[in-house]
Motif scaffolding. Structure first.
Motif, PDB file in Angstrom:
ATOM      1  N   ASN A  77       0.924  -1.249   0.041  1.00 26.95           N
ATOM      2  CA  ASN A  77      -0.042  -0.011  -0.008  1.00 26.95           C
ATOM      3  C   ASN A  77       0.876   1.145   0.057  1.00 26.95           C
ATOM      4  O   ASN A  77       1.597   1.466   1.069  1.00 26.95           O
ATOM      5  CB  ASN A  77      -0.826  -0.052   1.233  1.00 26.95           C
ATOM      6  CG  ASN A  77      -1.770   1.141   1.446  1.00 26.95           C
ATOM      7  OD1 ASN A  77      -2.195   1.639   0.235  1.00 26.95           O
ATOM      8  ND2 ASN A  77      -2.127   1.652   2.391  1.00 26.95           N
ATOM      9  N   GLU A  79      -0.685   4.222  -0.953  1.00 27.28           N
ATOM     10  CA  GLU A  79      -1.983   5.254  -1.296  1.00 27.28           C
ATOM     11  C   GLU A  79      -2.304   5.783  -2.278  1.00 27.28           C
ATOM     12  O   GLU A  79      -2.762   6.552  -2.574  1.00 27.28           O
ATOM     13  CB  GLU A  79      -1.666   6.215   0.031  1.00 27.28           C
ATOM     14  CG  GLU A  79      -1.509   5.669   1.477  1.00 27.28           C
ATOM     15  CD  GLU A  79      -1.490   7.111   2.240  1.00 27.28           C
ATOM     16  OE1 GLU A  79      -1.400   7.930   1.901  1.00 27.28           O
ATOM     17  OE2 GLU A  79      -1.248   6.404   3.541  1.00 27.28           O
ATOM     18  N   VAL A  80      -1.668   4.980  -3.432  1.00 24.92           N
ATOM     19  CA  VAL A  80      -1.952   5.370  -5.008  1.00 24.92           C
ATOM     20  C   VAL A  80      -2.313   4.235  -5.573  1.00 24.92           C
ATOM     21  O   VAL A  80      -1.453   3.177  -5.762  1.00 24.92           O
ATOM     22  CB  VAL A  80      -1.045   6.129  -5.463  1.00 24.92           C
ATOM     23  CG1 VAL A  80      -1.086   6.389  -7.037  1.00 24.92           C
ATOM     24  CG2 VAL A  80      -0.639   7.384  -4.940  1.00 24.92           C
ATOM     25  N   LYS A  81      -3.782   3.661  -5.881  1.00 31.60           N
ATOM     26  CA  LYS A  81      -3.889   2.823  -6.537  1.00 31.60           C
ATOM     27  C   LYS A  81      -3.078   2.198  -7.744  1.00 31.60           C
ATOM     28  O   LYS A  81      -2.879   1.064  -7.949  1.00 31.60           O
ATOM     29  CB  LYS A  81      -5.500   2.554  -6.785  1.00 31.60           C
ATOM     30  CG  LYS A  81      -5.896   1.243  -7.157  1.00 31.60           C
ATOM     31  CD  LYS A  81      -7.601   1.434  -7.538  1.00 31.60           C
ATOM     32  CE  LYS A  81      -8.023  -0.023  -8.077  1.00 31.60           C
ATOM     33  NZ  LYS A  81      -7.480  -0.733  -9.003  1.00 31.60           N
ATOM     34  N   MET A  82      -2.840   3.158  -8.673  1.00 30.23           N
ATOM     35  CA  MET A  82      -2.529   2.690  -9.818  1.00 30.23           C
ATOM     36  C   MET A  82      -1.156   2.125  -9.432  1.00 30.23           C
ATOM     37  O   MET A  82      -0.353   1.367 -10.180  1.00 30.23           O
ATOM     38  CB  MET A  82      -2.110   4.039 -10.996  1.00 30.23           C
ATOM     39  CG  MET A  82      -1.640   3.621 -12.156  1.00 30.23           C
ATOM     40  SD  MET A  82      -1.375   5.112 -13.093  1.00 30.23           S
ATOM     41  CE  MET A  82      -3.033   5.833 -13.522  1.00 30.23           C
ATOM     42  N   ARG A  83      -0.197   2.964  -8.679  1.00 31.92           N
ATOM     43  CA  ARG A  83       1.203   2.396  -8.459  1.00 31.92           C
ATOM     44  C   ARG A  83       1.184   1.082  -7.640  1.00 31.92           C
ATOM     45  O   ARG A  83       2.009   0.138  -7.848  1.00 31.92           O
ATOM     46  CB  ARG A  83       1.686   3.407  -7.271  1.00 31.92           C
ATOM     47  CG  ARG A  83       3.167   3.153  -7.052  1.00 31.92           C
ATOM     48  CD  ARG A  83       3.996   4.232  -6.282  1.00 31.92           C
ATOM     49  NE  ARG A  83       3.060   5.161  -5.266  1.00 31.92           N
ATOM     50  CZ  ARG A  83       3.177   6.205  -5.107  1.00 31.92           C
ATOM     51  NH1 ARG A  83       3.786   7.104  -5.873  1.00 31.92           N
ATOM     52  NH2 ARG A  83       2.395   6.816  -4.185  1.00 31.92           N
ATOM     53  N   ASP A  84       0.274   0.814  -6.832  1.00 29.91           N
ATOM     54  CA  ASP A  84       0.013  -0.177  -6.168  1.00 29.91           C
ATOM     55  C   ASP A  84      -0.391  -1.279  -7.035  1.00 29.91           C
ATOM     56  O   ASP A  84       0.460  -2.518  -7.042  1.00 29.91           O
ATOM     57  CB  ASP A  84      -0.954  -0.251  -4.997  1.00 29.91           C
ATOM     58  CG  ASP A  84      -0.660   0.687  -3.949  1.00 29.91           C
ATOM     59  OD1 ASP A  84       0.321   1.101  -3.753  1.00 29.91           O
ATOM     60  OD2 ASP A  84      -1.534   1.063  -2.948  1.00 29.91           O
ATOM     61  N   ASP A  85      -1.283  -1.157  -7.768  1.00 33.79           N
ATOM     62  CA  ASP A  85      -1.436  -2.295  -8.969  1.00 33.79           C
ATOM     63  C   ASP A  85      -0.215  -2.588  -9.679  1.00 33.79           C
ATOM     64  O   ASP A  85       0.176  -3.697 -10.055  1.00 33.79           O
ATOM     65  CB  ASP A  85      -2.473  -1.749 -10.028  1.00 33.79           C
ATOM     66  CG  ASP A  85      -3.815  -1.614  -9.504  1.00 33.79           C
ATOM     67  OD1 ASP A  85      -4.153  -2.217  -8.226  1.00 33.79           O
ATOM     68  OD2 ASP A  85      -4.857  -0.999  -9.818  1.00 33.79           O
ATOM     69  N   ARG A  88       2.070  -4.652  -7.829  1.00 35.40           N
ATOM     70  CA  ARG A  88       1.664  -6.312  -7.783  1.00 35.40           C
ATOM     71  C   ARG A  88       1.769  -7.001  -9.045  1.00 35.40           C
ATOM     72  O   ARG A  88       1.949  -8.083  -9.105  1.00 35.40           O
ATOM     73  CB  ARG A  88      -0.009  -6.232  -7.520  1.00 35.40           C
ATOM     74  CG  ARG A  88      -0.124  -5.901  -6.075  1.00 35.40           C
ATOM     75  CD  ARG A  88      -1.626  -5.620  -5.723  1.00 35.40           C
ATOM     76  NE  ARG A  88      -1.899  -5.236  -4.442  1.00 35.40           N
ATOM     77  CZ  ARG A  88      -2.633  -4.008  -4.249  1.00 35.40           C
ATOM     78  NH1 ARG A  88      -2.773  -3.513  -5.446  1.00 35.40           N
ATOM     79  NH2 ARG A  88      -2.535  -3.491  -3.141  1.00 35.40           N
TER      80      ARG A  88
END
Length: 191
Positions: A77, A79-85, A88
């Motif tokens: 995490n 806190e930035v969804k695009m970066r977290d995706d 992963r």
């Protein structure tokens, strides 16, 4: 003779149970974080929300402790969804293929002369690659929690690893630093 045998059994049992002291992390009071540098001038912070940590120790000062950590890499995490995706994905951690990151300590040494500061070495496995890493460990003390009446111990681990050693992410160190600062803060409950 029976009394002597009985006392011997009690002493051996007490020593064995002390030698088998296990401590589990308290998830409400433990955190595993990392920091990388972006384009050489800004820091990006992240954490792993799901992990299990255990300590096995027979000495009260934890100088013989074995630390075992298992991390659910998909829980990353920033806190930035695009970066977290992206983290992963196969561009970085490839959680579909390597869902777990692990660490098991192999040595703990006091090199400073301070009773609460250690160097901890162990096998870190990320992205299917295992390397020996050494980090700093601060034993912050042990006390009985007033509310739960459980014995707790506190630790902070800090250090730097090189993500390239584990084949994580692009090789270009300008965009994202190859050095990753690690900090883990934990409260552990005696079992």
């Amino acid at each position: 003779m029976k009394k002597l045998l009985f006392v011997s059994v009690i002493v051996v049992s007490a020593t064995f149970s002390f030698a088998q002291t296990i401590w589990k992390d308290d998830p409400w009071h433990s955190k595993l974080t990392f920091t990388v540098t972006h384009q050489g001038f800004s820091s990006v912070f992240g954490s792993f929300r799901k992990f299990d940590a255990t300590i096995n120790a027979s000495k009260s000062d934890f100088s013989d402790a074995v630390f075992i950590l298992s991390v659910d890499v998909a829980s990353v995490n920033t806190e930035v969804k695009m970066r977290d995706d992206d983290l992963r994905s196969s561009n970085f951690f490839d959680v579909a293929k390597y869902p777990t990151m692990t660490f098991k300590s192999t040595a703990i040494t006091n090199t400073t002369g301070m009773k609460d500061r250690f160097k901890i070495s162990g096998d870190l496995t990320i992205h299917g690659v295992t390397k020996v890493v050494t980090m700093d460990l601060w034993y912050r003390g042990t006390h009985e929690d007033g509310m739960s009446k459980k014995t707790k111990a506190g630790f902070q681990l800090t250090g730097i690893i090189n993500r390239s050693d584990f084949n994580v992410g692009p090789a270009d160190p300008f965009d994202i630093s190859t050095e990753v600062m690690i900090r883990a803060d934990g409260e552990f409950i005696r079992q």
